[in-house]
Design a protein around this motif. Structure first.
Motif, PDB file in Angstrom:
ATOM      1  N   ALA A  49       0.839  -1.206   0.000  1.00  0.00           N
ATOM      2  CA  ALA A  49       0.000   0.000   0.000  1.00  0.00           C
ATOM      3  C   ALA A  49       0.868   1.249   0.000  1.00  0.00           C
ATOM      4  CB  ALA A  49      -0.935  -0.007   1.210  1.00  0.00           C
ATOM      5  N   LEU A  50       1.892   1.268   0.853  1.00  0.00           N
ATOM      6  CA  LEU A  50       2.793   2.427   0.886  1.00  0.00           C
ATOM      7  C   LEU A  50       3.522   2.598  -0.441  1.00  0.00           C
ATOM      8  CD1 LEU A  50       4.287   2.045   4.478  1.00  0.00           C
ATOM      9  CD2 LEU A  50       2.607   3.725   3.695  1.00  0.00           C
ATOM     10  N   GLY A  51       3.956   1.496  -1.037  1.00  0.00           N
ATOM     11  CA  GLY A  51       4.642   1.561  -2.330  1.00  0.00           C
ATOM     12  C   GLY A  51       3.739   2.063  -3.444  1.00  0.00           C
ATOM     13  N   LEU A  52       2.493   1.610  -3.459  1.00  0.00           N
ATOM     14  CA  LEU A  52       1.562   2.058  -4.487  1.00  0.00           C
ATOM     15  C   LEU A  52       1.228   3.543  -4.332  1.00  0.00           C
ATOM     16  CD1 LEU A  52      -0.751  -1.061  -4.671  1.00  0.00           C
ATOM     17  CD2 LEU A  52       0.635  -0.147  -6.538  1.00  0.00           C
ATOM     18  N   TYR A  72       2.088   6.499  -6.987  1.00  0.00           N
ATOM     19  CA  TYR A  72       1.123   7.495  -7.465  1.00  0.00           C
ATOM     20  C   TYR A  72       1.692   8.904  -7.316  1.00  0.00           C
ATOM     21  CZ  TYR A  72      -2.809  10.549  -7.954  1.00  0.00           C
ATOM     22  OH  TYR A  72      -3.619  11.567  -8.376  1.00  0.00           O
ATOM     23  N   ILE A  73       2.287   9.184  -6.178  1.00  0.00           N
ATOM     24  CA  ILE A  73       2.846  10.520  -5.948  1.00  0.00           C
ATOM     25  C   ILE A  73       3.939  10.829  -6.965  1.00  0.00           C
ATOM     26  CG2 ILE A  73       4.209  11.894  -4.315  1.00  0.00           C
ATOM     27  CD1 ILE A  73       2.646  10.437  -2.066  1.00  0.00           C
ATOM     28  N   LEU A  74       4.800   9.850  -7.231  1.00  0.00           N
ATOM     29  CA  LEU A  74       5.934  10.081  -8.123  1.00  0.00           C
ATOM     30  C   LEU A  74       5.552  10.137  -9.602  1.00  0.00           C
ATOM     31  CD1 LEU A  74       8.606   7.783  -6.428  1.00  0.00           C
ATOM     32  CD2 LEU A  74       8.438  10.279  -6.330  1.00  0.00           C
ATOM     33  N   PHE A  75       4.584   9.319 -10.014  1.00  0.00           N
ATOM     34  CA  PHE A  75       4.335   9.160 -11.444  1.00  0.00           C
ATOM     35  C   PHE A  75       3.021   9.728 -11.953  1.00  0.00           C
ATOM     36  CE2 PHE A  75       7.089   5.480 -10.289  1.00  0.00           C
ATOM     37  CZ  PHE A  75       8.238   5.957 -10.908  1.00  0.00           C
ATOM     38  N   SER A  76       2.135  10.180 -11.088  1.00  0.00           N
ATOM     39  CA  SER A  76       0.843  10.656 -11.583  1.00  0.00           C
ATOM     40  C   SER A  76       0.977  11.925 -12.411  1.00  0.00           C
ATOM     41  CB  SER A  76      -0.135  10.886 -10.429  1.00  0.00           C
ATOM     42  OG  SER A  76       0.315  11.941  -9.608  1.00  0.00           O
ATOM     43  N   ILE A  86       2.225  10.250 -15.861  1.00  0.00           N
ATOM     44  CA  ILE A  86       1.327   9.253 -16.441  1.00  0.00           C
ATOM     45  C   ILE A  86      -0.118   9.722 -16.431  1.00  0.00           C
ATOM     46  CG2 ILE A  86       0.499   6.888 -16.189  1.00  0.00           C
ATOM     47  CD1 ILE A  86       3.246   6.165 -15.106  1.00  0.00           C
ATOM     48  N   GLY A  87      -0.508  10.468 -15.420  1.00  0.00           N
ATOM     49  CA  GLY A  87      -1.874  10.968 -15.328  1.00  0.00           C
ATOM     50  C   GLY A  87      -2.648  10.313 -14.202  1.00  0.00           C
ATOM     51  N   PHE A  88      -3.729  10.971 -13.805  1.00  0.00           N
ATOM     52  CA  PHE A  88      -4.528  10.491 -12.685  1.00  0.00           C
ATOM     53  C   PHE A  88      -5.206   9.162 -12.990  1.00  0.00           C
ATOM     54  CE2 PHE A  88      -8.712  10.027 -10.753  1.00  0.00           C
ATOM     55  CZ  PHE A  88      -8.350   9.978  -9.423  1.00  0.00           C
ATOM     56  N   VAL A  89      -5.885   9.076 -14.115  1.00  0.00           N
ATOM     57  CA  VAL A  89      -6.715   7.897 -14.401  1.00  0.00           C
ATOM     58  C   VAL A  89      -5.893   6.608 -14.427  1.00  0.00           C
ATOM     59  CG1 VAL A  89      -8.259   6.826 -16.079  1.00  0.00           C
ATOM     60  CG2 VAL A  89      -8.531   9.233 -15.515  1.00  0.00           C
ATOM     61  N   PRO A  90      -4.805   6.516 -15.195  1.00  0.00           N
ATOM     62  CA  PRO A  90      -4.060   5.251 -15.185  1.00  0.00           C
ATOM     63  C   PRO A  90      -3.418   4.943 -13.831  1.00  0.00           C
ATOM     64  CG  PRO A  90      -3.250   6.676 -16.946  1.00  0.00           C
ATOM     65  CD  PRO A  90      -4.268   7.437 -16.197  1.00  0.00           C
ATOM     66  N   MET A  91      -2.861   5.960 -13.175  1.00  0.00           N
ATOM     67  CA  MET A  91      -2.202   5.709 -11.892  1.00  0.00           C
ATOM     68  C   MET A  91      -3.207   5.361 -10.803  1.00  0.00           C
ATOM     69  SD  MET A  91       0.974   5.532 -12.167  1.00  0.00           S
ATOM     70  CE  MET A  91       1.260   5.316 -10.432  1.00  0.00           C
ATOM     71  N   ALA A  92      -4.345   6.030 -10.782  1.00  0.00           N
ATOM     72  CA  ALA A  92      -5.366   5.706  -9.786  1.00  0.00           C
ATOM     73  C   ALA A  92      -5.896   4.290 -10.022  1.00  0.00           C
ATOM     74  CB  ALA A  92      -6.496   6.723  -9.834  1.00  0.00           C
ATOM     75  N   LEU A 143     -16.214  19.144  -9.069  1.00  0.00           N
ATOM     76  CA  LEU A 143     -15.550  20.016  -8.101  1.00  0.00           C
ATOM     77  C   LEU A 143     -14.418  20.849  -8.711  1.00  0.00           C
ATOM     78  CD1 LEU A 143     -15.401  17.528  -5.113  1.00  0.00           C
ATOM     79  CD2 LEU A 143     -17.000  19.410  -5.456  1.00  0.00           C
ATOM     80  N   LEU A 144     -14.099  20.595  -9.979  1.00  0.00           N
ATOM     81  CA  LEU A 144     -13.083  21.337 -10.728  1.00  0.00           C
ATOM     82  C   LEU A 144     -11.700  21.269 -10.085  1.00  0.00           C
ATOM     83  CD1 LEU A 144     -15.196  24.453 -11.740  1.00  0.00           C
ATOM     84  CD2 LEU A 144     -14.776  22.376 -13.065  1.00  0.00           C
ATOM     85  N   VAL A 145     -11.364  20.106  -9.517  1.00  0.00           N
ATOM     86  CA  VAL A 145     -10.031  19.884  -8.971  1.00  0.00           C
ATOM     87  C   VAL A 145      -9.109  19.541 -10.140  1.00  0.00           C
ATOM     88  CG1 VAL A 145      -8.635  18.393  -7.486  1.00  0.00           C
ATOM     89  CG2 VAL A 145     -10.930  19.095  -6.777  1.00  0.00           C
ATOM     90  N   PRO A 146      -7.996  20.242 -10.276  1.00  0.00           N
ATOM     91  CA  PRO A 146      -7.106  19.958 -11.418  1.00  0.00           C
ATOM     92  C   PRO A 146      -6.311  18.664 -11.214  1.00  0.00           C
ATOM     93  CG  PRO A 146      -6.192  21.710 -10.073  1.00  0.00           C
ATOM     94  CD  PRO A 146      -7.525  21.372  -9.485  1.00  0.00           C
ATOM     95  N   LEU A 147      -6.849  17.558 -11.687  1.00  0.00           N
ATOM     96  CA  LEU A 147      -6.174  16.269 -11.574  1.00  0.00           C
ATOM     97  C   LEU A 147      -5.128  16.157 -12.680  1.00  0.00           C
ATOM     98  CD1 LEU A 147      -9.319  14.061 -10.957  1.00  0.00           C
ATOM     99  CD2 LEU A 147      -7.658  14.823  -9.263  1.00  0.00           C
ATOM    100  N   PRO A 148      -4.035  15.414 -12.432  1.00  0.00           N
ATOM    101  CA  PRO A 148      -3.014  15.252 -13.470  1.00  0.00           C
ATOM    102  C   PRO A 148      -3.605  14.592 -14.713  1.00  0.00           C
ATOM    103  CG  PRO A 148      -2.218  14.445 -11.355  1.00  0.00           C
ATOM    104  CD  PRO A 148      -3.671  14.753 -11.187  1.00  0.00           C
ATOM    105  N   ARG A 149      -3.329  15.179 -15.868  1.00  0.00           N
ATOM    106  CA  ARG A 149      -3.857  14.647 -17.126  1.00  0.00           C
ATOM    107  C   ARG A 149      -2.933  13.567 -17.678  1.00  0.00           C
ATOM    108  NH1 ARG A 149      -8.045  17.323 -18.477  1.00  0.00           N
ATOM    109  NH2 ARG A 149      -8.302  17.199 -20.698  1.00  0.00           N
ATOM    110  N   SER A 150      -3.523  12.678 -18.430  1.00  0.00           N
ATOM    111  CA  SER A 150      -2.781  11.584 -19.041  1.00  0.00           C
ATOM    112  C   SER A 150      -2.534  11.881 -20.508  1.00  0.00           C
ATOM    113  CB  SER A 150      -3.591  10.289 -18.903  1.00  0.00           C
ATOM    114  OG  SER A 150      -3.003   9.275 -19.687  1.00  0.00           O
TER     115      SER A 150
END
Length: 157
Positions: free
Chosen positions: A86-89, A93-97, A100-106, A143-150
């Protein structure tokens, strides 16, 4: 992990101090008597009161030494593997989102956590996909939160 009231009270007091000190750096809102620091300072004040109560209660009951005891699950290698996975995942996410973007990393994080926790792949994959799409739509569109784009899925979101 189990902490006695004295240990937990000291942790809460340290957290209250950190919240209050960080709130001092928030800039005021022009034309208003309160600003962005109001809620963090109120939370810090409540946390300070709670921490003080917990420390006082521990002294009143004769508990004068901090104490920490590890829970039984820490002796299980499967549980420790789940914790580190869990900590690694989350770290991945923090390092690569951003790249890579929110959708694939999430999706990777959600599906990975489900698989590590023993959910069957036929359940984990569709549930992860549905959850990620719902989260992306709720936070990104509603909510218009700017999520990282892929770059790979930019045409969808």
């Amino acid at each position: 992990m189990r902490m006695n009231d004295l240990t937990l009270g000291l942790v809460v007091l340290a957290g209250a101090a950190a919240i209050f000190l960080s709130a001092l750096q928030f800039s005021p809102i022009p034309g208003q008597s309160y600003g962005a620091e109001t809620m963090p300072k109120a939370i810090a004040l409540l946390a300070f009161g709670l921490g003080t109560f917990m420390v006082g209660k521990s002294f009143a009951t004769g508990q004068r030494r901090p104490g920490v005891a590890l829970a039984g699950w820490t002796r299980s290698s499967a549980s420790l593997f789940g914790l580190f996975a869990a900590l690694g995942l989350v770290l991945a996410y923090i390092l690569f989102s951003g790249t890579i973007g929110f959708v694939p990393m999430a999706f990777v994080v959600t599906a990975g956590l489900m698989l590590v926790l023993g959910v069957r792949p036929l359940t984990a994959i569709p549930v992860s996909l549905i959850a990620v799409v719902i989260i992306q739509q709720a936070f990104g569109r509603l909510l218009l939160v700017p999520l990282p784009r892929s770059a790979m899925l930019g045409f969808l979101w």
